[in-house]
Design an enzyme around this catalytic site. Structure first.
Site, PDB file in Angstrom:
ATOM      1  N   ASP A   9       0.872  -1.192   0.000  1.00  0.00           N
ATOM      2  CA  ASP A   9       0.000   0.000   0.000  1.00  0.00           C
ATOM      3  C   ASP A   9       0.909   1.242   0.000  1.00  0.00           C
ATOM      4  O   ASP A   9       0.851   2.066   0.889  1.00  0.00           O
ATOM      5  CB  ASP A   9      -0.975   0.018   1.189  1.00  0.00           C
ATOM      6  CG  ASP A   9      -0.295  -0.003   2.555  1.00  0.00           C
ATOM      7  OD1 ASP A   9       0.873  -0.445   2.647  1.00  0.00           O
ATOM      8  OD2 ASP A   9      -0.917   0.413   3.558  1.00  0.00           O
ATOM      9  N   HIS A 242       9.240  -1.051   9.182  1.00  0.00           N
ATOM     10  CA  HIS A 242       8.271  -2.155   9.236  1.00  0.00           C
ATOM     11  C   HIS A 242       8.380  -3.051   7.994  1.00  0.00           C
ATOM     12  O   HIS A 242       8.698  -4.237   8.086  1.00  0.00           O
ATOM     13  CB  HIS A 242       6.841  -1.609   9.273  1.00  0.00           C
ATOM     14  CG  HIS A 242       6.507  -0.725  10.424  1.00  0.00           C
ATOM     15  ND1 HIS A 242       6.463  -1.166  11.718  1.00  0.00           N
ATOM     16  CD2 HIS A 242       6.156   0.589  10.463  1.00  0.00           C
ATOM     17  CE1 HIS A 242       6.092  -0.171  12.501  1.00  0.00           C
ATOM     18  NE2 HIS A 242       5.922   0.899  11.774  1.00  0.00           N
TER      19      HIS A 242
HETATM   20  C1  BDR Z   1       2.294  -0.954   8.642  1.00  0.00           C
HETATM   21  O1  BDR Z   1       1.192  -0.080   8.392  1.00  0.00           O
HETATM   22  C2  BDR Z   1       1.490   0.755   7.294  1.00  0.00           C
HETATM   23  O2  BDR Z   1       1.234   2.063   7.649  1.00  0.00           O
HETATM   24  C3  BDR Z   1       2.961   0.628   7.040  1.00  0.00           C
HETATM   25  O3  BDR Z   1       3.253   0.799   5.657  1.00  0.00           O
HETATM   26  C4  BDR Z   1       3.264  -0.760   7.504  1.00  0.00           C
HETATM   27  O4  BDR Z   1       2.977  -1.709   6.491  1.00  0.00           O
HETATM   28  C5  BDR Z   1       2.866  -0.647   9.997  1.00  0.00           C
HETATM   29  O5  BDR Z   1       1.906  -0.866  10.996  1.00  0.00           O
HETATM   30 CA    CA Z   2       2.655  -0.952   4.213  1.00  0.00          CA
END
Ligand code: BDR
Ligand code: CA
Length: 308
Positions: A9, A242
């Protein structure tokens, strides 16, 4: 080489994960599928096409996901305060020359899994909607995928969207519940480990000194993310890697320590989106419990900002 599909995303840390994956010779990226979360699906698709162009990787096809949750709800508001109005911290990229493919994301997942039986890893760094739809349409694929490495969930720590839920699971808890129960092999890369892997502000200066289109883009994009956290008095001194950690686990699983657990998703009430784990040697997934922070971050930094 490991055959992979990335489901994203895009999103600041998704963009970092894509750059890391494109620059990793261990990975053969067969395609990228997009979904909503940090941005709408169309913005995630646009950002992905523009980024792949900047990375000199336009040959990688991009497939558009569905613009609603697994149970047909409208997606939650995009997280502009952390990913910017355009999803890339308002850092600008030239328009993409290439178009998104005609095939839907979940159909691409199904056909690619059949073309590479037991030789494909799906890395998801967003909600589980595309994968859930693929499994719902063709349940056979759960036996043909080597692994699903997903950035999502928080088994031993608090959530980041609510005290219970991590964002990717929160965005479509029913989809996550469905994939978690499907029998597909899974490795969960949750906040338990990703919040330990941080990009420091000093790295942005190093990138700016490199003075390439990519290095300036990455620095501008990540500065927005770091400022957003700093403004809200976060005690995180940097931005969490992340999504790159999910790619790192695909490249070298020895970056993390894992434990097999039964994990289920709560879909209702104030705990909506919570991932509840119990030790179980016959459980439904491997859960990352610890990470070799320095070794992973060094590896990531040695690759993400290479010249194309
Ligand atoms: C996840 O949520 C999204 O905002 C970031 O891209 C990551 O995949 C972190 O909680
Ligand atoms: Ca993400």
């Amino acid at each position: 080489m490991k055959n992979i599909i990335l489901d994203v995303d895009t999103g600041i840390d998704d963009a970092l994960a894509l750059a890391y994956a494109v620059h990793s010779p261990e990975l053969n990226i067969l395609g990228v599928t997009t979904t909503f979360g940090n941005t709408s699906v169309s913005e995630a698709t646009r950002n992905t096409l523009q980024l792949l162009q900047l990375l000199g990787a336009e040959n990688i096809p991009v497939f558009h996901g569905v613009e609603e949750t697994f149970t047909g709800r409208k997606p939650a508001e995009k997280t502009t305060w952390i990913h910017g109005e355009n999803g890339l911290g308002n850092a600008q990229l030239p328009p993409a020359r290439k178009q998104v493919e005609n095939m839907k994301a979940h159909d691409f997942l199904i056909s690619t899994v059949h073309s590479y039986p037991n030789d494909i890893t799906i890395i998801t760094t967003a909600n589980q909607g595309n994968l859930a739809r693929a499994i719902q349409k063709d349940p056979e694929i759960v036996h043909l995928v080597e692994d699903v490495i997903l950035m999502g969930g928080a088994v031993t720590v608090q959530g980041n969207t609510t005290p219970y839920a991590e964002a990717n699971i929160y965005h479509d808890p029913e989809a996550a519940k469905f994939t978690f129960q499907s029998g597909i092999p899974m490795t969960l890369v949750g906040l338990d480990v990703t919040l330990k892997t941080l990009l420091k502000r000093s790295t942005l200066d190093d990138w700016r000194k490199k003075d390439t289109l990519l290095s300036h883009f990455l620095a501008n994009m990540c500065e927005f993310y770091m400022d957003a956290y700093a403004e809200r008095n976060s005690n995180l001194n940097g931005c969490a890697l992340h999504d790159p950690l999910a790619v790192g686990v695909a490249i070298d699983s020895s970056f993390v320590k894992m434990k097999t657990m039964s994990v289920h998703v709560i879909t209702e009430g104030k705990e909506k989106g919570q991932t509840v784990g119990k030790d179980n040697e016959d459980g439904n997934m491997k859960v990352c419990m610890d990470v070799d922070v320095q070794r992973f971050v060094d590896h990531f930094l040695s690759r993400v900002c290479l010249d194309s």
